[in-house]
Design a protein around this motif. Structure first.
Motif, PDB file in Angstrom:
ATOM      1  N   ASP A  12      25.585  33.301 -44.509  1.00 47.49           N
ATOM      2  CA  ASP A  12      26.068  34.479 -45.243  1.00 47.49           C
ATOM      3  C   ASP A  12      27.570  34.695 -45.027  1.00 47.49           C
ATOM      4  O   ASP A  12      28.019  35.767 -44.626  1.00 47.49           O
ATOM      5  CB  ASP A  12      25.297  35.733 -44.809  1.00 47.49           C
ATOM      6  N   THR A  13      28.344  33.633 -45.301  1.00 48.39           N
ATOM      7  CA  THR A  13      29.798  33.724 -45.164  1.00 48.39           C
ATOM      8  C   THR A  13      30.445  33.855 -46.549  1.00 48.39           C
ATOM      9  O   THR A  13      29.844  33.509 -47.563  1.00 48.39           O
ATOM     10  CB  THR A  13      30.362  32.491 -44.448  1.00 48.39           C
ATOM     11  N   ASP A  14      31.688  34.304 -46.553  1.00 44.35           N
ATOM     12  CA  ASP A  14      32.391  34.492 -47.822  1.00 44.35           C
ATOM     13  C   ASP A  14      32.807  33.163 -48.451  1.00 44.35           C
ATOM     14  O   ASP A  14      32.864  33.026 -49.670  1.00 44.35           O
ATOM     15  CB  ASP A  14      33.643  35.360 -47.617  1.00 44.35           C
ATOM     16  N   THR A  15      33.141  32.180 -47.627  1.00 43.84           N
ATOM     17  CA  THR A  15      33.552  30.870 -48.126  1.00 43.84           C
ATOM     18  C   THR A  15      32.940  29.767 -47.271  1.00 43.84           C
ATOM     19  O   THR A  15      32.452  30.029 -46.162  1.00 43.84           O
ATOM     20  CB  THR A  15      35.093  30.697 -48.087  1.00 43.84           C
ATOM     21  N   ASN A  16      32.993  28.530 -47.781  1.00 42.55           N
ATOM     22  CA  ASN A  16      32.519  27.383 -47.006  1.00 42.55           C
ATOM     23  C   ASN A  16      33.303  27.213 -45.713  1.00 42.55           C
ATOM     24  O   ASN A  16      32.797  26.690 -44.724  1.00 42.55           O
ATOM     25  CB  ASN A  16      32.658  26.099 -47.830  1.00 42.55           C
ATOM     26  N   MET A  17      34.563  27.646 -45.736  1.00 43.37           N
ATOM     27  CA  MET A  17      35.437  27.469 -44.579  1.00 43.37           C
ATOM     28  C   MET A  17      35.185  28.497 -43.484  1.00 43.37           C
ATOM     29  O   MET A  17      35.835  28.457 -42.436  1.00 43.37           O
ATOM     30  CB  MET A  17      36.903  27.533 -45.013  1.00 43.37           C
ATOM     31  N   ASP A  18      34.260  29.412 -43.723  1.00 39.22           N
ATOM     32  CA  ASP A  18      33.938  30.419 -42.711  1.00 39.22           C
ATOM     33  C   ASP A  18      32.635  30.103 -41.977  1.00 39.22           C
ATOM     34  O   ASP A  18      32.120  30.941 -41.230  1.00 39.22           O
ATOM     35  CB  ASP A  18      33.842  31.814 -43.356  1.00 39.22           C
ATOM     36  N   ILE A  19      32.112  28.889 -42.169  1.00 43.26           N
ATOM     37  CA  ILE A  19      30.889  28.515 -41.461  1.00 43.26           C
ATOM     38  C   ILE A  19      31.223  28.081 -40.032  1.00 43.26           C
ATOM     39  O   ILE A  19      32.390  27.857 -39.694  1.00 43.26           O
ATOM     40  CB  ILE A  19      30.118  27.399 -42.206  1.00 43.26           C
ATOM     41  N   ASP A  20      30.204  27.937 -39.212  1.00 47.89           N
ATOM     42  CA  ASP A  20      30.403  27.745 -37.774  1.00 47.89           C
ATOM     43  C   ASP A  20      31.239  26.535 -37.393  1.00 47.89           C
ATOM     44  O   ASP A  20      31.955  26.569 -36.382  1.00 47.89           O
ATOM     45  CB  ASP A  20      29.049  27.703 -37.045  1.00 47.89           C
ATOM     46  N   ILE A  21      31.186  25.437 -38.171  1.00 44.97           N
ATOM     47  CA  ILE A  21      31.947  24.254 -37.770  1.00 44.97           C
ATOM     48  C   ILE A  21      33.440  24.391 -38.073  1.00 44.97           C
ATOM     49  O   ILE A  21      34.258  23.648 -37.507  1.00 44.97           O
ATOM     50  CB  ILE A  21      31.404  22.967 -38.433  1.00 44.97           C
ATOM     51  N   VAL A 101      42.510  17.992 -32.607  1.00 47.68           N
ATOM     52  CA  VAL A 101      41.499  16.925 -32.534  1.00 47.68           C
ATOM     53  C   VAL A 101      40.335  17.300 -31.614  1.00 47.68           C
ATOM     54  O   VAL A 101      39.170  17.191 -32.010  1.00 47.68           O
ATOM     55  CB  VAL A 101      42.138  15.585 -32.104  1.00 47.68           C
ATOM     56  N   PRO A 102      40.578  17.752 -30.359  1.00 47.01           N
ATOM     57  CA  PRO A 102      39.437  18.127 -29.517  1.00 47.01           C
ATOM     58  C   PRO A 102      38.667  19.326 -30.047  1.00 47.01           C
ATOM     59  O   PRO A 102      37.467  19.456 -29.797  1.00 47.01           O
ATOM     60  CB  PRO A 102      40.084  18.435 -28.157  1.00 47.01           C
ATOM     61  N   VAL A 103      39.350  20.197 -30.792  1.00 46.27           N
ATOM     62  CA  VAL A 103      38.658  21.344 -31.397  1.00 46.27           C
ATOM     63  C   VAL A 103      37.697  20.846 -32.463  1.00 46.27           C
ATOM     64  O   VAL A 103      36.539  21.280 -32.547  1.00 46.27           O
ATOM     65  CB  VAL A 103      39.671  22.342 -32.014  1.00 46.27           C
ATOM     66  N   VAL A 104      38.188  19.926 -33.306  1.00 43.21           N
ATOM     67  CA  VAL A 104      37.320  19.315 -34.322  1.00 43.21           C
ATOM     68  C   VAL A 104      36.179  18.566 -33.644  1.00 43.21           C
ATOM     69  O   VAL A 104      35.011  18.692 -34.039  1.00 43.21           O
ATOM     70  CB  VAL A 104      38.126  18.337 -35.210  1.00 43.21           C
ATOM     71  N   GLY A 105      36.510  17.799 -32.610  1.00 39.20           N
ATOM     72  CA  GLY A 105      35.497  17.027 -31.907  1.00 39.20           C
ATOM     73  C   GLY A 105      34.414  17.883 -31.292  1.00 39.20           C
ATOM     74  O   GLY A 105      33.221  17.547 -31.362  1.00 39.20           O
ATOM     75  N   ALA A 107      33.537  20.937 -32.294  1.00 37.85           N
ATOM     76  CA  ALA A 107      32.765  21.558 -33.375  1.00 37.85           C
ATOM     77  C   ALA A 107      31.748  20.586 -33.965  1.00 37.85           C
ATOM     78  O   ALA A 107      30.677  21.006 -34.426  1.00 37.85           O
ATOM     79  CB  ALA A 107      33.704  22.066 -34.469  1.00 37.85           C
ATOM     80  N   MET A 108      32.068  19.281 -33.934  1.00 40.94           N
ATOM     81  CA  MET A 108      31.212  18.276 -34.576  1.00 40.94           C
ATOM     82  C   MET A 108      30.519  17.364 -33.563  1.00 40.94           C
ATOM     83  O   MET A 108      29.996  16.313 -33.925  1.00 40.94           O
ATOM     84  CB  MET A 108      32.074  17.408 -35.510  1.00 40.94           C
ATOM     85  N   GLN A 109      30.475  17.768 -32.287  1.00 38.20           N
ATOM     86  CA  GLN A 109      30.053  16.836 -31.242  1.00 38.20           C
ATOM     87  C   GLN A 109      28.575  16.453 -31.297  1.00 38.20           C
ATOM     88  O   GLN A 109      28.209  15.342 -30.883  1.00 38.20           O
ATOM     89  CB  GLN A 109      30.387  17.400 -29.864  1.00 38.20           C
ATOM     90  N   LYS A 110      27.718  17.317 -31.817  1.00 40.65           N
ATOM     91  CA  LYS A 110      26.293  16.958 -31.849  1.00 40.65           C
ATOM     92  C   LYS A 110      26.028  15.779 -32.789  1.00 40.65           C
ATOM     93  O   LYS A 110      25.412  14.788 -32.372  1.00 40.65           O
ATOM     94  CB  LYS A 110      25.453  18.173 -32.220  1.00 40.65           C
ATOM     95  N   PRO A 111      26.468  15.851 -34.046  1.00 36.68           N
ATOM     96  CA  PRO A 111      26.215  14.696 -34.923  1.00 36.68           C
ATOM     97  C   PRO A 111      27.213  13.555 -34.737  1.00 36.68           C
ATOM     98  O   PRO A 111      26.909  12.403 -35.036  1.00 36.68           O
ATOM     99  CB  PRO A 111      26.336  15.294 -36.330  1.00 36.68           C
ATOM    100  N   TYR A 112      28.435  13.872 -34.236  1.00 36.75           N
ATOM    101  CA  TYR A 112      29.470  12.839 -34.120  1.00 36.75           C
ATOM    102  C   TYR A 112      30.130  12.875 -32.730  1.00 36.75           C
ATOM    103  O   TYR A 112      31.310  13.208 -32.595  1.00 36.75           O
ATOM    104  CB  TYR A 112      30.540  13.041 -35.196  1.00 36.75           C
ATOM    105  N   PRO A 113      29.412  12.514 -31.683  1.00 33.16           N
ATOM    106  CA  PRO A 113      29.976  12.571 -30.319  1.00 33.16           C
ATOM    107  C   PRO A 113      31.142  11.601 -30.128  1.00 33.16           C
ATOM    108  O   PRO A 113      31.967  11.783 -29.229  1.00 33.16           O
ATOM    109  CB  PRO A 113      28.788  12.177 -29.427  1.00 33.16           C
TER     110      PRO A 113
END
Length: 204
Positions: A12-21, A101-105, A107-113
């Motif tokens: 229930d976010t306003d945009t795609n960019m407001d999701i948890d990742i 980079v570590p912030v992205v990593g 956020a995405m660590q479960k599917p892309y460790p």
């Protein structure tokens, strides 16, 4: 419907960019810009774009794509420099994209460790490219500003292609990036002139 749009609906976010990742990446950008996300719509757009580009370049480099002057490497370089330029608009004057980079990593660590595992190498590539671009960015922006002023005085709606090529050849501004900058001033770049200057340079 894409995965991120589905996540936006579920969360229930306003945009795609407001999701948890994306939220941690956007927050990290806002912190570096010393700005508050959600208070200035124009800045929000820039922060979201930088976040999207930061994720894209991180994954591209993680998959083995390197910045180059052709093909996918050129697309990567354009994304990276666009993010740096957006960062400058947000008030970030130093190299910052590599620090995401570590912030992205994370956020995405479960599917892309593997992103976190390669974070140092990915960040090093991004930092090198950032610093090369930052070294000429101010000079390039000054040249664009002067060229735009001259065009307006002459009542021209088009920036000459030779100037656009100089921006590319000397200061590392891809044609598309220069075109985007001058478009904000109500001008366009003479594409045919740019292409002609490119052909002449290759012949030399």
């Amino acid at each position: 419907m894409g995965l991120e749009r589905m996540a936006s609906c579920v969360q229930d976010t306003d945009t795609n960019m407001d999701i948890d990742i994306f939220v941690p990446i956007v927050r990290a950008i806002a912190e570096r810009a010393r700005d508050a996300y959600g208070t200035e719509p124009r800045h929000d757009v820039l922060m979201r774009r930088v976040a999207d580009h930061a994720r894209a370049v991180t994954f591209c480099i993680g998959d083995g794509v390197m910045p180059a002057n052709s093909h996918r490497g050129y697309v990567l370089k354009r994304l990276l420099r666009r993010a740096v330029l957006d960062g400058r608009t947000l008030g970030i004057r130093e190299a910052f994209l590599h620090a995401l980079v570590p912030v992205v990593g994370t956020a995405m660590q479960k599917p892309y460790p593997e992103i976190l595992q390669r974070a140092d190498k990915i960040a090093a590539v991004i930092r090198n490219e950032e610093e090369k671009f930052l070294g000429t960015l101010d000079k390039g922006l000054t040249l664009i500003d002067l060229a735009v002023k001259k065009a307006k005085v002459a009542k021209k709606a088009v920036l000459d292609g030779a100037t656009a090529f100089e921006l590319y050849d000397t200061y590392g501004f891809p044609y598309e990036l220069a075109a985007e900058v001058v478009e904000k001033e109500g001008l366009q770049v003479y594409r045919e002139g740019f292409d002609a200057a490119m052909v002449a340079a290759k012949a030399r």
